[in-house]
Design a protein around this motif. Structure first.
Motif, PDB file in Angstrom:
ATOM      1  N   GLY A   1     -30.083  16.506  39.302  1.00  0.00           N
ATOM      2  CA  GLY A   1     -29.593  16.366  37.969  1.00  0.00           C
ATOM      3  C   GLY A   1     -28.737  17.661  37.551  1.00  0.00           C
ATOM      4  N   VAL A   2     -29.079  18.952  38.246  1.00  0.00           N
ATOM      5  CA  VAL A   2     -28.310  20.191  38.305  1.00  0.00           C
ATOM      6  C   VAL A   2     -26.987  20.195  38.691  1.00  0.00           C
ATOM      7  CG1 VAL A   2     -28.321  22.627  38.711  1.00  0.00           C
ATOM      8  CG2 VAL A   2     -30.642  21.555  37.996  1.00  0.00           C
ATOM      9  N   ALA A   3     -26.763  19.527  39.734  1.00  0.00           N
ATOM     10  CA  ALA A   3     -25.531  19.446  40.359  1.00  0.00           C
ATOM     11  C   ALA A   3     -24.779  18.449  39.208  1.00  0.00           C
ATOM     12  CB  ALA A   3     -25.631  18.871  41.673  1.00  0.00           C
ATOM     13  N   MET A   4     -25.188  17.307  38.927  1.00  0.00           N
ATOM     14  CA  MET A   4     -24.496  16.581  37.722  1.00  0.00           C
ATOM     15  C   MET A   4     -24.251  17.177  36.613  1.00  0.00           C
ATOM     16  SD  MET A   4     -25.978  12.659  36.762  1.00  0.00           S
ATOM     17  CE  MET A   4     -26.631  12.630  38.350  1.00  0.00           C
ATOM     18  N   ALA A   5     -25.068  17.870  35.914  1.00  0.00           N
ATOM     19  CA  ALA A   5     -24.828  18.745  34.821  1.00  0.00           C
ATOM     20  C   ALA A   5     -23.631  19.668  35.334  1.00  0.00           C
ATOM     21  CB  ALA A   5     -25.848  19.374  34.403  1.00  0.00           C
ATOM     22  N   ALA A   6     -23.508  20.326  36.317  1.00  0.00           N
ATOM     23  CA  ALA A   6     -22.532  21.418  36.762  1.00  0.00           C
ATOM     24  C   ALA A   6     -21.312  20.495  36.889  1.00  0.00           C
ATOM     25  CB  ALA A   6     -23.128  21.947  38.267  1.00  0.00           C
ATOM     26  N   GLU A   7     -21.137  19.434  37.388  1.00  0.00           N
ATOM     27  CA  GLU A   7     -20.097  18.712  37.614  1.00  0.00           C
ATOM     28  C   GLU A   7     -19.415  18.324  36.161  1.00  0.00           C
ATOM     29  OE1 GLU A   7     -16.753  17.584  39.035  1.00  0.00           O
ATOM     30  OE2 GLU A   7     -18.030  18.443  40.036  1.00  0.00           O
TER      31      GLU A   7
ATOM     32  N   GLY B   1     -38.905  28.169  35.054  1.00  0.00           N
ATOM     33  CA  GLY B   1     -39.796  28.116  35.993  1.00  0.00           C
ATOM     34  C   GLY B   1     -39.563  28.764  37.623  1.00  0.00           C
ATOM     35  N   PRO B   2     -39.793  28.246  38.642  1.00  0.00           N
ATOM     36  CA  PRO B   2     -39.882  28.865  39.950  1.00  0.00           C
ATOM     37  C   PRO B   2     -38.515  29.481  40.230  1.00  0.00           C
ATOM     38  CG  PRO B   2     -40.189  26.547  40.113  1.00  0.00           C
ATOM     39  CD  PRO B   2     -40.139  26.587  38.567  1.00  0.00           C
ATOM     40  N   ARG B   3     -38.297  30.151  41.147  1.00  0.00           N
ATOM     41  CA  ARG B   3     -36.991  30.826  41.536  1.00  0.00           C
ATOM     42  C   ARG B   3     -36.001  29.835  42.333  1.00  0.00           C
ATOM     43  NH1 ARG B   3     -37.531  37.153  43.653  1.00  0.00           N
ATOM     44  NH2 ARG B   3     -39.318  37.699  42.014  1.00  0.00           N
ATOM     45  N   ARG B   4     -36.718  28.762  42.674  1.00  0.00           N
ATOM     46  CA  ARG B   4     -36.024  27.553  43.245  1.00  0.00           C
ATOM     47  C   ARG B   4     -34.860  27.061  42.328  1.00  0.00           C
ATOM     48  NH1 ARG B   4     -39.924  23.212  44.065  1.00  0.00           N
ATOM     49  NH2 ARG B   4     -39.453  23.156  41.955  1.00  0.00           N
ATOM     50  N   ASN B   5     -35.563  27.205  41.059  1.00  0.00           N
ATOM     51  CA  ASN B   5     -34.657  26.471  39.960  1.00  0.00           C
ATOM     52  C   ASN B   5     -33.313  27.710  39.761  1.00  0.00           C
ATOM     53  OD1 ASN B   5     -36.756  24.760  39.882  1.00  0.00           O
ATOM     54  ND2 ASN B   5     -37.243  25.032  37.611  1.00  0.00           N
ATOM     55  N   VAL B   6     -33.563  28.765  39.748  1.00  0.00           N
ATOM     56  CA  VAL B   6     -32.467  29.607  39.477  1.00  0.00           C
ATOM     57  C   VAL B   6     -31.619  29.720  40.711  1.00  0.00           C
ATOM     58  CG1 VAL B   6     -31.871  32.069  39.191  1.00  0.00           C
ATOM     59  CG2 VAL B   6     -33.669  30.855  38.030  1.00  0.00           C
ATOM     60  N   ARG B   7     -32.346  29.358  42.057  1.00  0.00           N
ATOM     61  CA  ARG B   7     -31.517  29.493  43.174  1.00  0.00           C
ATOM     62  C   ARG B   7     -30.392  28.357  43.241  1.00  0.00           C
ATOM     63  NH1 ARG B   7     -35.158  28.709  47.069  1.00  0.00           N
ATOM     64  NH2 ARG B   7     -35.990  30.675  46.488  1.00  0.00           N
ATOM     65  N   CYS B   8     -30.944  27.257  42.805  1.00  0.00           N
ATOM     66  CA  CYS B   8     -29.875  26.076  42.631  1.00  0.00           C
ATOM     67  C   CYS B   8     -28.912  26.195  41.782  1.00  0.00           C
ATOM     68  CB  CYS B   8     -31.032  24.960  42.133  1.00  0.00           C
ATOM     69  SG  CYS B   8     -30.186  23.221  42.061  1.00  0.00           S
ATOM     70  N   LEU B   9     -29.151  26.871  40.442  1.00  0.00           N
ATOM     71  CA  LEU B   9     -27.854  27.234  39.898  1.00  0.00           C
ATOM     72  C   LEU B   9     -27.015  28.269  40.510  1.00  0.00           C
ATOM     73  CD1 LEU B   9     -29.472  27.909  36.190  1.00  0.00           C
ATOM     74  CD2 LEU B   9     -28.385  25.853  37.340  1.00  0.00           C
TER      75      LEU B   9
ATOM     76  N   ALA C   1     -28.696  32.962  32.713  1.00  0.00           N
ATOM     77  CA  ALA C   1     -29.434  32.246  33.485  1.00  0.00           C
ATOM     78  C   ALA C   1     -29.058  32.293  35.004  1.00  0.00           C
ATOM     79  CB  ALA C   1     -29.531  30.891  32.890  1.00  0.00           C
ATOM     80  N   VAL C   2     -27.829  32.347  35.199  1.00  0.00           N
ATOM     81  CA  VAL C   2     -27.494  32.030  36.598  1.00  0.00           C
ATOM     82  C   VAL C   2     -27.503  33.468  37.105  1.00  0.00           C
ATOM     83  CG1 VAL C   2     -25.276  31.670  38.202  1.00  0.00           C
ATOM     84  CG2 VAL C   2     -25.729  30.288  36.340  1.00  0.00           C
ATOM     85  N   ALA C   3     -26.908  34.341  36.623  1.00  0.00           N
ATOM     86  CA  ALA C   3     -27.175  35.903  37.031  1.00  0.00           C
ATOM     87  C   ALA C   3     -28.578  36.346  37.560  1.00  0.00           C
ATOM     88  CB  ALA C   3     -26.628  36.811  36.153  1.00  0.00           C
ATOM     89  N   ARG C   4     -29.533  35.553  37.142  1.00  0.00           N
ATOM     90  CA  ARG C   4     -30.994  36.192  37.553  1.00  0.00           C
ATOM     91  C   ARG C   4     -30.920  35.759  39.241  1.00  0.00           C
ATOM     92  NH1 ARG C   4     -33.578  32.778  33.782  1.00  0.00           N
ATOM     93  NH2 ARG C   4     -34.891  31.992  35.425  1.00  0.00           N
TER      94      ARG C   4
END
Length: 192
Positions: A57-63, A100-108, A140-143
């Motif tokens: 869903g993150v990639a979809m929202a980014a697109e 949430g976890p760093r995985r979420n920020v890493r995904c962004l 959010a992304v800069a984290r």
């Protein structure tokens, strides 16, 4: 509680299905409604947030955010109604997914959304809500460490963020206020 979690995950799946298959209609109402609903679910439920991140869903929202930014900006009188609302809703989903976890920020960070946030702020500097949403997305992304390093070598993004901060100081403060996790040093420096 377990039943509601299953129902929420099904609802997330339905909303992601809608976002995959809805076209660019003239008013963007369906897309905005799906994005806003997804944002509410992601914001309120860590299980839904994890499900959105793992389901792409993150990639979809980014697109959805990127598609209008990659094309040349149309004159404001030719812009589709709902285009700004779509950008706002996509930013809202992405910022909500960063919790949430760093995985979420890493995904962004892996999607390199700092450049998109910079382009959003540059292109929509005179549109208060959109510029503030771009600033919030950048925060959010800069984290993410990799995104923070790329941001340090991208002065145009920081210049756009500084311009938004100078133009809309109150809105930027309000947009950054909901971040419940530590801010990136580059964003913190812009706010001081």
């Amino acid at each position: 509680h377990k039943d509601r979690g299953t129902e929420r995950r099904r609802l997330v799946d339905v909303l992601l299905h809608v976002l995959r298959h809805v076209g660019d209609d003239l008013s963007c109402r369906t897309r905005v409604a799906a994005l806003r609903s997804l944002q509410c679910l992601v914001f309120m439920s860590p299980e839904c947030r994890t499900h959105v991140v793992l389901s792409g869903g993150v990639a979809m929202a980014a697109e959805i955010l990127r598609s209008p930014l990659q094309s040349p900006a149309p004159p404001s009188h030719l812009e589709l109604p709902g285009a700004e609302a779509t950008l706002l809703a996509a930013c809202g989903v992405l910022v909500a997914c960063a919790a949430g976890p760093r995985r979420n920020v890493r995904c962004l960070g892996e999607l390199k959304l700092e450049k998109d946030a910079g382009e959003l702020m540059r292109r929509y500097l005179q549109r208060r809500e959109v510029a503030a949403a771009g600033f919030s997305l950048l925060g959010a992304v800069a984290r993410d460490e990799a995104a923070g390093a790329r941001l340090a070598s991208a002065p145009e993004v920081l210049e756009a963020a500084a311009a938004v901060r100078a133009r809309w100081p109150r809105e930027v403060e309000d947009a950054v206020l909901p971040h419940w996790q530590p801010m990136a040093p580059a964003i913190k420096a812009l706010l001081e």
